[in-house]
Design an enzyme around this catalytic site. Sequence first.
Site, PDB file in Angstrom:
ATOM      1  N   GLY A 326       3.086 -71.792 -13.406  1.00  0.00           N
ATOM      2  CA  GLY A 326       3.984 -70.746 -13.111  1.00  0.00           C
ATOM      3  C   GLY A 326       5.116 -70.207 -14.128  1.00  0.00           C
ATOM      4  O   GLY A 326       4.541 -70.222 -15.270  1.00  0.00           O
ATOM      5  N   SER A 327       6.302 -69.795 -13.789  1.00  0.00           N
ATOM      6  CA  SER A 327       7.088 -69.361 -14.628  1.00  0.00           C
ATOM      7  C   SER A 327       7.671 -70.560 -15.652  1.00  0.00           C
ATOM      8  O   SER A 327       8.334 -70.020 -16.561  1.00  0.00           O
ATOM      9  CB  SER A 327       8.308 -68.830 -13.749  1.00  0.00           C
ATOM     10  OG  SER A 327       7.862 -67.668 -12.992  1.00  0.00           O
ATOM     11  N   THR A 328       7.330 -71.891 -15.464  1.00  0.00           N
ATOM     12  CA  THR A 328       7.777 -72.412 -16.502  1.00  0.00           C
ATOM     13  C   THR A 328       6.758 -72.394 -17.783  1.00  0.00           C
ATOM     14  O   THR A 328       7.073 -72.899 -18.918  1.00  0.00           O
ATOM     15  CB  THR A 328       7.399 -74.003 -16.244  1.00  0.00           C
ATOM     16  OG1 THR A 328       6.051 -74.134 -15.464  1.00  0.00           O
ATOM     17  CG2 THR A 328       8.256 -74.482 -14.832  1.00  0.00           C
ATOM     18  N   PHE A 329       5.843 -71.515 -17.907  1.00  0.00           N
ATOM     19  CA  PHE A 329       4.954 -71.255 -18.709  1.00  0.00           C
ATOM     20  C   PHE A 329       5.528 -69.966 -19.573  1.00  0.00           C
ATOM     21  O   PHE A 329       5.213 -69.730 -20.844  1.00  0.00           O
ATOM     22  CB  PHE A 329       3.499 -70.841 -18.143  1.00  0.00           C
ATOM     23  CG  PHE A 329       2.423 -70.613 -19.231  1.00  0.00           C
ATOM     24  CD1 PHE A 329       1.623 -71.744 -19.915  1.00  0.00           C
ATOM     25  CD2 PHE A 329       2.383 -69.206 -20.145  1.00  0.00           C
ATOM     26  CE1 PHE A 329       0.861 -71.702 -20.849  1.00  0.00           C
ATOM     27  CE2 PHE A 329       1.193 -69.293 -20.930  1.00  0.00           C
ATOM     28  CZ  PHE A 329       0.490 -70.236 -21.361  1.00  0.00           C
TER      29      PHE A 329
END
Length: 647
Positions: A326-329
């Site tokens: 998800g947005s941790t990427f």
Amino acid sequence: MRKSPAEVGESHTRLTRRALLLGGAQLAFVGALGLRMRHLQVDQADQFRLLAEENRINIRLIPPARGELFDRNGVVLARNEPSYRITMVREDAGDVDDVISRLATLVELDPDDLDRAMTEMRRSPPFLPITVADRVSWEEMSRVAVNAPALPGITPEVGLSRYYPLRGDLAHVIGYVGPISDYDLSKIENPDQLLRIPRFQIGKVGLEGKMENNLRGKAGTKRVEVNAVGRVMRELDRREGQPGDDVQLTIDQQLQSYTQARLGNESAAAVIMDCQSGDLLAIASSPTFDPNLFVEGISVPAYRALTENDHRPLAAKSVQGTYPPGSTFKMITALAALKEGLFSPDDTVWCPGHLEVSNRRFHCWKRGGHGHVGLTQALRESCDVYFYQLALEVGIDKISAMSTKLGLGIRHDLPMSGVAKGLNPTRDWKAQVRGESWVIGDTANASIGQGFVLASPMQLAVMTARLASGLELQPRLVKSVNGVEQAGAAPQTLDINPTHLDQVRRGMYAVSNHRRGTAYGSRIIADEYRLAGKTGTSQVRNITAAERARGVTRNEDLPWNRRDHALFVNFAPYDTPRVAVSVVVEHGGGGSKAAAPIARDITLQALYGGTPPLSAYPSKDRAKIEEQQEELDRLVPEREITRRNRA
């Protein structure tokens, strides 16, 4: 009719000749026998004496003490403890059923263990001891010893067995041992004779399995005198073996136990990593299980309860589980674009709430959009459209290369079972594995950690530690073996522009410390311990156009297994990073709601080395946090904490 003297003489002569012949033959036979006896008794005496001695003396193996496991501070994580058992020799017992009946009045006998013992007794030589009761108490041993005259063939014995005093807190890291099976032997080429000892314990999974050769040790030997039927008469001498290696882990037991308790009943995982050395301070997966159940063989009902649990307590989610990050990427997508010089942090992208790509609409999580956003705001508020636009410019191959540089898509070398590689997708990967061409929509999905991208909580912790430190850190689980430090090579500086890293870190700081940051509610107030982080929410289902039109169904209204995964990564303190943390809550919903509070709490626990003061939390949360801390104190059972003897 009388014989003439001539006839009598002739008859006498024949008899004498026959007697001489017979006597000579007898004499020759006796002489040959004597010569043969002399040859055997004199000429070959030494050889036959050696053969007789070998038949009388048996060499038997003595199992070594298994190496013990310790945390970084010397707390015992796995030890050997006396294991009391009751054995029976069938030929000495006489009436086996009668003796078993008497024994049952003194010791509680498990029906399954007793059935197994009786089966072994029937197919084994009558003089071999068979275990009829294992892991009995000292009181039961005493009762058997006192009543020994009334229990022929029964012997109380003591050996060593594995015990895990922290029970489930480190089950997924350490694993467990168990009796060796035919299947285990079939996987080993030229197995050590030690492994053929009945019910010898070996490491099955986890570190116990991966470091089996270190922990097992080398067998000793003893010489015993046996009689003609093989029964042991007496022990002549013995040579003790070499115990297994003691292994010290980088894990902090106190932090590990807290992290495990903080995850609670969620299906979740958390990893805490030192930002300077790469030491793994805690590796937790929830729910967990008691590895002591497996040491002597778990019951069928207990095993079924573990395997049928939809939260998968046997899975080491921290290293085996792979999830869309998800947005941790998004930090990876940003660094790839900055490296190529395609954007500066001050450049803005217009976000109306979606982006049209090849006649397909890619949505931002915020339906109305974010307006004009730059890098810091895009990370702070997790704008999807900003990263779609970056990815379309930079391309998947550059993004994948940056992801690899930060530790994703790599099977890190750790002594744990099933360490996952994850997936950094590329054009070539899709062509080879799926037989399809890469399309631009795949790049858009990958830019926000969706689509084909997969990462484990361990990899996300490595990524965060590298972002924080600027070093190519490798995760380390084993600190020392028999007191010898196992430090690897000094980490090299990452081949990433330090200015670009600073720009991404500022965005992560804003996530937790700006009022519009997605994790502002899980901030740390203590100035010296401010954290920088990133929330993530990864979808596990497709959202149709019709659903978007009427309004996306809330996670709370969906079945548990269709809810989004919740993720959060962070490092702290911001100015001088000491620890990096990753948390994944399966089907937890939003990262800011489910994962960030857990990550904040275990980060503070790591930084303070114990329960943090309430002043580190926002004032509005302190009453709730105080109640939570008291509840965790009740949830964490009393631990049988012992430390290595340093004398």
